[in-house]
Design a protein around this motif. Structure first.
Motif, PDB file in Angstrom:
ATOM      1  N   GLU A  26      31.959  14.981  29.545  1.00  0.00           N
ATOM      2  CA  GLU A  26      31.537  13.968  28.583  1.00  0.00           C
ATOM      3  C   GLU A  26      30.028  13.846  28.511  1.00  0.00           C
ATOM      4  O   GLU A  26      29.474  13.537  27.446  1.00  0.00           O
ATOM      5  N   GLU A  27      29.322  14.083  29.632  1.00  0.00           N
ATOM      6  CA  GLU A  27      27.858  14.039  29.611  1.00  0.00           C
ATOM      7  C   GLU A  27      27.285  15.088  28.672  1.00  0.00           C
ATOM      8  O   GLU A  27      26.184  14.914  28.132  1.00  0.00           O
ATOM      9  N   ARG A  28      28.046  16.166  28.464  1.00  0.00           N
ATOM     10  CA  ARG A  28      27.589  17.238  27.564  1.00  0.00           C
ATOM     11  C   ARG A  28      28.158  17.079  26.165  1.00  0.00           C
ATOM     12  O   ARG A  28      27.939  17.932  25.298  1.00  0.00           O
ATOM     13  N   GLY A  29      28.898  16.014  25.957  1.00  0.00           N
ATOM     14  CA  GLY A  29      29.472  15.761  24.646  1.00  0.00           C
ATOM     15  C   GLY A  29      30.621  16.687  24.300  1.00  0.00           C
ATOM     16  O   GLY A  29      30.909  16.918  23.120  1.00  0.00           O
ATOM     17  N   TRP A  30      31.290  17.245  25.320  1.00  0.00           N
ATOM     18  CA  TRP A  30      32.380  18.191  25.102  1.00  0.00           C
ATOM     19  C   TRP A  30      33.724  17.492  25.177  1.00  0.00           C
ATOM     20  O   TRP A  30      33.957  16.661  26.065  1.00  0.00           O
ATOM     21  N   SER A  31      34.599  17.836  24.281  1.00  0.00           N
ATOM     22  CA  SER A  31      36.004  17.425  24.399  1.00  0.00           C
ATOM     23  C   SER A  31      36.710  18.434  25.304  1.00  0.00           C
ATOM     24  O   SER A  31      36.151  19.471  25.678  1.00  0.00           O
ATOM     25  N   GLN A  32      37.951  18.146  25.646  1.00  0.00           N
ATOM     26  CA  GLN A  32      38.735  19.114  26.420  1.00  0.00           C
ATOM     27  C   GLN A  32      38.935  20.401  25.625  1.00  0.00           C
ATOM     28  O   GLN A  32      38.925  21.499  26.185  1.00  0.00           O
ATOM     29  N   ASP A  33      39.061  20.266  24.297  1.00  0.00           N
ATOM     30  CA  ASP A  33      39.181  21.457  23.444  1.00  0.00           C
ATOM     31  C   ASP A  33      37.893  22.283  23.461  1.00  0.00           C
ATOM     32  O   ASP A  33      37.938  23.515  23.386  1.00  0.00           O
ATOM     33  N   ASP A  34      36.737  21.602  23.578  1.00  0.00           N
ATOM     34  CA  ASP A  34      35.458  22.316  23.642  1.00  0.00           C
ATOM     35  C   ASP A  34      35.317  23.083  24.957  1.00  0.00           C
ATOM     36  O   ASP A  34      34.813  24.214  24.991  1.00  0.00           O
ATOM     37  N   LEU A  35      35.753  22.456  26.050  1.00  0.00           N
ATOM     38  CA  LEU A  35      35.610  23.078  27.365  1.00  0.00           C
ATOM     39  C   LEU A  35      36.583  24.232  27.562  1.00  0.00           C
ATOM     40  O   LEU A  35      36.261  25.212  28.258  1.00  0.00           O
ATOM     41  N   ALA A  36      37.755  24.135  26.955  1.00  0.00           N
ATOM     42  CA  ALA A  36      38.821  25.111  27.196  1.00  0.00           C
ATOM     43  C   ALA A  36      38.384  26.573  27.074  1.00  0.00           C
ATOM     44  O   ALA A  36      38.579  27.358  28.000  1.00  0.00           O
ATOM     45  N   PRO A  37      37.771  27.006  25.946  1.00  0.00           N
ATOM     46  CA  PRO A  37      37.379  28.424  25.843  1.00  0.00           C
ATOM     47  C   PRO A  37      36.236  28.815  26.786  1.00  0.00           C
ATOM     48  O   PRO A  37      36.072  29.996  27.099  1.00  0.00           O
ATOM     49  N   LYS A  38      35.487  27.829  27.234  1.00  0.00           N
ATOM     50  CA  LYS A  38      34.362  28.134  28.123  1.00  0.00           C
ATOM     51  C   LYS A  38      34.839  28.513  29.526  1.00  0.00           C
ATOM     52  O   LYS A  38      34.155  29.251  30.236  1.00  0.00           O
ATOM     53  N   ILE A  39      36.029  28.013  29.922  1.00  0.00           N
ATOM     54  CA  ILE A  39      36.519  28.301  31.273  1.00  0.00           C
ATOM     55  C   ILE A  39      37.831  29.088  31.275  1.00  0.00           C
ATOM     56  O   ILE A  39      38.327  29.457  32.344  1.00  0.00           O
ATOM     57  N   GLY A  40      38.388  29.326  30.086  1.00  0.00           N
ATOM     58  CA  GLY A  40      39.591  30.141  30.019  1.00  0.00           C
ATOM     59  C   GLY A  40      40.867  29.412  30.386  1.00  0.00           C
ATOM     60  O   GLY A  40      41.847  30.028  30.828  1.00  0.00           O
ATOM     61  N   TYR A  41      40.863  28.090  30.225  1.00  0.00           N
ATOM     62  CA  TYR A  41      42.072  27.288  30.470  1.00  0.00           C
ATOM     63  C   TYR A  41      42.344  26.439  29.230  1.00  0.00           C
ATOM     64  O   TYR A  41      41.420  26.093  28.486  1.00  0.00           O
ATOM     65  N   SER A  42      43.597  26.080  29.021  1.00  0.00           N
ATOM     66  CA  SER A  42      43.957  25.268  27.868  1.00  0.00           C
ATOM     67  C   SER A  42      43.465  23.835  28.045  1.00  0.00           C
ATOM     68  O   SER A  42      43.218  23.381  29.172  1.00  0.00           O
ATOM     69  N   SER A  43      43.337  23.151  26.933  1.00  0.00           N
ATOM     70  CA  SER A  43      42.929  21.747  27.005  1.00  0.00           C
ATOM     71  C   SER A  43      43.970  20.924  27.749  1.00  0.00           C
ATOM     72  O   SER A  43      43.632  19.954  28.444  1.00  0.00           O
ATOM     73  N   GLN A  44      45.257  21.321  27.633  1.00  0.00           N
ATOM     74  CA  GLN A  44      46.316  20.617  28.358  1.00  0.00           C
ATOM     75  C   GLN A  44      46.142  20.780  29.870  1.00  0.00           C
ATOM     76  O   GLN A  44      46.359  19.839  30.641  1.00  0.00           O
ATOM     77  N   HIS A  45      45.735  21.980  30.287  1.00  0.00           N
ATOM     78  CA  HIS A  45      45.529  22.233  31.717  1.00  0.00           C
ATOM     79  C   HIS A  45      44.350  21.398  32.233  1.00  0.00           C
ATOM     80  O   HIS A  45      44.419  20.800  33.317  1.00  0.00           O
ATOM     81  N   ILE A  46      43.279  21.352  31.461  1.00  0.00           N
ATOM     82  CA  ILE A  46      42.104  20.563  31.844  1.00  0.00           C
ATOM     83  C   ILE A  46      42.480  19.093  31.979  1.00  0.00           C
ATOM     84  O   ILE A  46      42.099  18.414  32.932  1.00  0.00           O
ATOM     85  N   SER A  47      43.265  18.603  31.010  1.00  0.00           N
ATOM     86  CA  SER A  47      43.713  17.217  31.054  1.00  0.00           C
ATOM     87  C   SER A  47      44.526  16.942  32.325  1.00  0.00           C
ATOM     88  O   SER A  47      44.367  15.910  32.980  1.00  0.00           O
TER      89      SER A  47
END
Length: 279
Positions: A26-47
């Protein structure tokens, strides 16, 4: 409006990890969907990691470090994962263990408790659960510590095992841990180890007094390339030292202490006397 689950970082180490992932994101203004491709995991997994429905893995931690720019820093998620995985080990200890598994010679000194690499599973469990009773760690972390110690012990059993030099303060033998049955088995274990050709176990008697060189646990390693590593720890922190000019004097001091300690035969005799119940 999306219902965002409130997090309680104080509830568990895993909850603190998940809350920190969310905060960094959140400090970087990223949603879970934004972070997902950056780390190779789904937004559901991040959640699921953020809300403690899935445990983080080493790969997840390393990918997160790459995305957040925290690789190798004090804020590293890999470091936090390692601390959770290994039962909240002291800072510096995971680094030391990496060297320990590759050492060709180990020199150990301990006081108060039998050194970990010499402990029986029962003795190790009692020590770990003592920390549980004090509220320092959870029962799960205590079990992880015992399992991690077993892995370290198993790493010493290889085709060309390292030479093991151990000096134990006499207090290690007199500290009653887990009752007579646990202590009897532990003393028997010391005798068994001392009979192996690659183990030299010595007792630093109370009579050494002011000649006792170390007042905290110290581990000294010699690696295959003859480089040397020292590890020392206090109640709150462990520290790895690789600078030869600083480590070499510690080897000298250790060798002097070996000279003042009881011989291998006399040390085994003292352990045997204690096991039989004679002073």
């Amino acid at each position: 409006m999306v219902n965002i689950k409130e997090l309680n970082p104080a509830s568990s180490p895993q909850a603190a990890y998940g809350a920190r992932i969310r905060r960094f994101r959140e400090e970087r203004g990223w949603s879970q969907d934004d972070l997902a491709p950056k780390i190779g995991y789904s937004s559901q997994h991040i959640s699921a990691v953020e809300t403690v429905r899935k445990p983080p893995t080493l790969r997840f931690s390393r990918k997160s470090d790459q995305a957040f720019g925290t690789t190798g820093t004090a804020d590293s998620f890999e470091r936090e994962w390692s601390e959770m995985r290994n039962g909240s080990l002291l800072e510096g200890f995971p680094e030391y263990v990496g060297y320990e598994g590759r050492a060709v010679e180990l020199r150990l000194y301990n006081l108060g408790l039998i050194p970990g690499l010499l402990q029986t599973p029962e003795y190790a469990r009692v020590v770990a659960y003592g920390d549980v009773e004090r509220g320092a760690i959870t029962a799960e972390q205590a079990d992880e510590r015992v399992a991690f110690l077993a892995q370290r012990q198993a790493a010493l059993e290889r085709s060309r095992p390292p030479m093991m030099f151990v000096v134990m303060d006499e207090s290690c033998l007199h500290q009653a841990v887990g009752g007579p049955e646990v202590m009897n088995a532990q003393l028997e274990r010391l005798i068994e180890l001392a009979s192996l050709p690659n183990w030299i176990i010595q007792v630093a008697p109370f009579g050494m007094g002011e000649r006792r060189a170390f007042h905290l646990p110290v581990n000294l390693l010699t690696l295959a390339d003859r480089s040397i590593v020292a590890y020392a720890e206090s109640q709150a922190q462990g520290y790895v030292e690789r600078e030869t000019s600083l480590v070499a004097p510690m080897f000298t001091t250790y060798h002097q202490m070996q000279g003042d300690a009881l011989s291998k035969a006399a040390s085994v005799a003292k352990v045997s006397q204690l096991r039989k119940g004679t002073p």
